[in-house]
Design an enzyme around this catalytic site. Structure first.
Site, mmCIF file in Angstrom:
data_model
loop_
_atom_site.group_PDB
_atom_site.id
_atom_site.type_symbol
_atom_site.label_atom_id
_atom_site.label_comp_id
_atom_site.label_asym_id
_atom_site.label_seq_id
_atom_site.Cartn_x
_atom_site.Cartn_y
_atom_site.Cartn_z
ATOM 1 N N SER A 129 -3.910 -4.959 7.102
ATOM 2 C CA SER A 129 -5.058 -5.792 7.448
ATOM 3 C C SER A 129 -4.903 -6.380 8.838
ATOM 4 C CB SER A 129 -5.194 -6.925 6.414
ATOM 5 O OG SER A 129 -6.101 -7.912 6.858
ATOM 6 N N TYR A 154 -2.408 -14.445 2.167
ATOM 7 C CA TYR A 154 -2.871 -13.058 2.144
ATOM 8 C C TYR A 154 -2.245 -12.270 3.292
ATOM 9 C CZ TYR A 154 -5.936 -9.057 2.942
ATOM 10 O OH TYR A 154 -6.416 -7.781 3.166
#
Length: 325
Positions: A129, A154
């Protein structure tokens, strides 16, 4: 030979699976249909895939070691893996941190351990990501930059997955590539993403929330471009002295103001947004921008879809799905 796609009922996973089927691959899809968002959307994506005889679906939790090992024993001809299963959502990691460690860290280890059992693995491509760039402020983001200041749990779990893959590549020679996705959008998208929630609110006549500040921008990347990048990278496994921790950005190389996104949604939906502004939370950075020079050098890939073209395509799908639902 076959390709294993984890997270095949997810947004990017369903698109990647369909593209692999369309080019003649046999695909084994794995998904646990987690209820993080409406499972009916995942099931609708899955129904489109199950219509093809070159696709087989396994409902399986990636962290179930015995079940995953059994699957790979039965599908011993798997030569490629596209690992897209993950717990998504930056802000939700503040609510349920355990789910992120379970899916994104333990899930990465479990998959890599199972992959070692395969007779032949040409390449494992996994989703990382843009969030791993964390609190970095130098734009555009380049793969050579340090990524040791995550701005959310995250982000920390996705960076952990990259490091775990590096270790397995070094120790066991598993050929892997991580892809750092930048704000993927398009038809069949995730309902928790900003463009989706904005579209629903504009259509319903309810408020949308925008963060304060003129510089808020994202490198919005259309899903078809991302799928093209995933397949091109899959076809270019590491060779010879390639670093075991190879990672590439997949982004649009064109940060766009979030205000433009709202304007394009208003035009496509034919309605004016009701806007409420609040301070930007600590989990969100002001702007993202992907340098894609490295992946272009390897594969020739460059994104081709402008936000002005991609948003109307999303809205066309969104209207039809919302009406059908």
């Amino acid at each position: 030979m076959a390709i294993l796609v984890t997270g095949c009922a997810g947004f990017v996973g369903a698109h990647v699976t369909k593209a692999l089927i369309d080019r003649g691959e046999r695909v084994v899809g794995l998904d646990n249909l987690d209820p993080y968002y409406d499972v009916r959307l995942k099931q609708a994506r899955l129904e489109r895939l199950c219509a093809h005889d070159r696709f087989r679906f396994e409902r399986l939790d990636l962290t179930d070691r015995e079940a995953l090992a059994g699957l790979l024993d039965r599908e011993a001809d798997i030569a490629g893996i596209v690992h897209l299963a993950a717990q998504a959502g930056v802000r939700h990691s503040l609510v349920d941190p355990y789910a992120y460690v379970q899916a994104n860290v333990l899930g990465q280890v479990t998959l890599l351990e199972a992959a070692r059992r395969l007779r032949r693995l040409d390449h494992l491509v996994y989703a990382s990501s843009s969030s791993v760039y964390g609190l970095n402020e130098h734009l555009p983001f380049r793969e050579s930059e340090r990524v040791d200041r995550p701005g959310s749990l995250y982000a920390a779990t996705k960076r952990s997955a990259e490091l775990i893959s590096h270790a397995y590549g070094h120790l066991f020679g598993l050929p892997q590539t991580g892809l750092r996705f930048f704000t993927v959008y398009g038809p069949w998208g995730r309902p928790d993403m900003a463009y989706y929630t904005f579209a629903k609110a504009i259509l319903d006549g309810t408020e949308i929330t925008l963060y304060e500040g003129e510089g808020l921008a994202r490198d919005f990347t259309y899903v078809d471009d991302v799928v093209d990048g995933v397949l091109r990278v899959l076809d270019h496994p590491p060779a010879g002295g390639d670093a075991p921790g190879r990672t590439f950005n997949l982004g649009n190389d064109r940060p766009e103001p979030v205000a433009l996104l709202v304007s394009l949604l208003e035009q496509a939906l034919g309605r004016v947004a009701r806007v409420r502004r609040i301070p930007r939370p600590a989990t969100d950075i002001e702007a993202t921008w992907a340098s894609v020079d490295a992946v272009e050098t390897l594969t020739g890939w460059r994104p081709s879809t402008r936000l002005q073209d991609g948003i109307p395509r999303f809205v066309d799908w969104f209207r039809s799905y919302a009406t059908a639902g």
